[in-house]
Design a protein around this motif. Structure first.
Motif, PDB file in Angstrom:
ATOM      1  N   PHE A  85      71.988  13.594  56.287  1.00 37.05           N
ATOM      2  CA  PHE A  85      73.086  14.426  56.532  1.00 37.05           C
ATOM      3  C   PHE A  85      73.799  13.867  55.243  1.00 37.05           C
ATOM      4  CE2 PHE A  85      77.736  15.941  58.331  1.00 37.05           C
ATOM      5  CZ  PHE A  85      76.360  17.276  57.994  1.00 37.05           C
ATOM      6  N   TYR A  88      72.902  16.182  52.788  1.00 36.46           N
ATOM      7  CA  TYR A  88      72.866  17.740  53.254  1.00 36.46           C
ATOM      8  C   TYR A  88      74.661  18.338  52.614  1.00 36.46           C
ATOM      9  CZ  TYR A  88      73.432  22.441  55.875  1.00 36.46           C
ATOM     10  OH  TYR A  88      72.726  23.303  56.277  1.00 36.46           O
ATOM     11  N   TYR A  92      74.387  20.917  49.840  1.00 38.07           N
ATOM     12  CA  TYR A  92      75.396  22.489  50.025  1.00 38.07           C
ATOM     13  C   TYR A  92      76.808  22.639  50.646  1.00 38.07           C
ATOM     14  CZ  TYR A  92      69.963  22.914  51.202  1.00 38.07           C
ATOM     15  OH  TYR A  92      69.113  22.622  51.308  1.00 38.07           O
ATOM     16  N   GLY A  97      78.231  21.764  55.912  1.00 36.23           N
ATOM     17  CA  GLY A  97      77.985  20.506  56.728  1.00 36.23           C
ATOM     18  C   GLY A  97      77.731  21.146  58.140  1.00 36.23           C
ATOM     19  N   CYS A 100      76.565  24.071  60.145  1.00 31.98           N
ATOM     20  CA  CYS A 100      75.291  22.662  60.625  1.00 31.98           C
ATOM     21  C   CYS A 100      75.192  22.155  61.924  1.00 31.98           C
ATOM     22  CB  CYS A 100      74.938  21.505  59.113  1.00 31.98           C
ATOM     23  SG  CYS A 100      72.914  21.008  59.781  1.00 31.98           S
ATOM     24  N   HIS A 157      67.031  22.265  54.067  1.00 31.52           N
ATOM     25  CA  HIS A 157      66.977  20.824  54.084  1.00 31.52           C
ATOM     26  C   HIS A 157      66.109  20.882  52.439  1.00 31.52           C
ATOM     27  CE1 HIS A 157      69.395  17.675  53.459  1.00 31.52           C
ATOM     28  NE2 HIS A 157      68.950  16.684  54.390  1.00 31.52           N
ATOM     29  N   ASN A 160      65.134  16.754  52.927  1.00 32.91           N
ATOM     30  CA  ASN A 160      65.014  16.325  53.677  1.00 32.91           C
ATOM     31  C   ASN A 160      63.614  16.677  53.336  1.00 32.91           C
ATOM     32  OD1 ASN A 160      63.224  15.161  56.456  1.00 32.91           O
ATOM     33  ND2 ASN A 160      65.005  16.077  57.315  1.00 32.91           N
ATOM     34  N   VAL A 165      66.259  20.761  58.454  1.00 29.97           N
ATOM     35  CA  VAL A 165      67.080  19.413  58.819  1.00 29.97           C
ATOM     36  C   VAL A 165      66.252  19.045  60.566  1.00 29.97           C
ATOM     37  CG1 VAL A 165      68.868  19.698  60.796  1.00 29.97           C
ATOM     38  CG2 VAL A 165      69.661  20.437  57.834  1.00 29.97           C
TER      39      VAL A 165
END
Length: 224
Positions: A85, A88, A92, A97, A100, A157, A160, A165
């Motif tokens: 995260f 992330y 972004y 976040g 998300c 994502h 990842n 995600v």
């Protein structure tokens, strides 16, 4: 007759006035109850995800643990952490976040199928689900449905390795039949299982003795 009519008019007017005042007081009381209910709900709610907040979770955990102890019933706990995260947010931005987390929060909230179940934001990107009268098998089934639903949303994502995600989940459930058992034991066990899920490759559900791996790559890097 005129005096009697006048007195009757005054009495009727006073009665109508009192009736209107009573109606206003009743409406004011209803509005006050609604305001108090709203304030109470907001005090127990996480402002970002709409789930219960940490304080509400802690209070509910104590209540449900004591109830399970008296009835010798199992109590399940699911701990969820969003994989990568930090990356992330770096890629972004924090606004994305937050969005998300809101989407994942909706998935977690949907997992509550019974009135006694409680989903809460534990802190940061961690969420929990408290499952009264639920054994390990039942808790694992709920956890796997959450894991699969989050991945199925397909939230992009690039940080990842799977490209979307995902979440790692730790699960624990037991019957606190001994008086020396404490709620913190349930939390610590689920937290250890969550750590095991992240150490074992993420995007999977783990409990004390095993993991239900759902990773589609051979290995994932160990960075957070």
């Amino acid at each position: 007759m005129l005096l009697i009519s006048y007195l009757g008019y005054r009495i009727a007017k006073q009665i109508n006035l009192r009736s209107r005042i009573e109606q206003k007081l009743v409406l004011a009381g209803i509005e006050l109850e609604l305001i108090n209910e709203t304030l109470s709900r907001l005090a127990n709610q996480d402002g970002l995800t709409g789930l219960a907040n940490r304080r509400h979770f802690d209070e509910s955990l104590m209540d449900e643990f004591n109830r399970a102890q008296r009835g010798e019933n199992p109590l399940g706990l699911i701990m969820i952490d969003v994989d990568f995260f930090k990356q992330y947010n770096d890629i972004y931005g924090h606004v994305a976040g937050d969005e998300c987390l809101r989407k994942i929060g909706k998935v977690v909230a949907y997992s509550m199928r019974r009135p006694g179940d409680l989903a809460a934001r534990y802190g940061g990107e961690e969420m929990v689900v408290l499952l009264p009268e639920t054994d390990l098998a039942g808790a694992l089934a709920v956890a796997e449905s959450i894991r699969g639903a989050v991945q199925s949303m397909g939230i992009a994502h690039t940080g990842n390795p799977l490209g979307v995600v995902t979440v790692s989940i730790g699960v624990e459930a037991f019957s606190p039949i001994h008086l020396e058992n404490q709620p913190i034991e349930l939390v610590e066990a689920a937290d250890k299982a969550l750590y095991k899920a992240k150490e074992s490759g993420r995007n999977q559900v783990c409990y004390a003795h095993s993991c239900q791996g759902r990773v589609t790559t051979e290995s994932l890097p160990a960075f957070l």
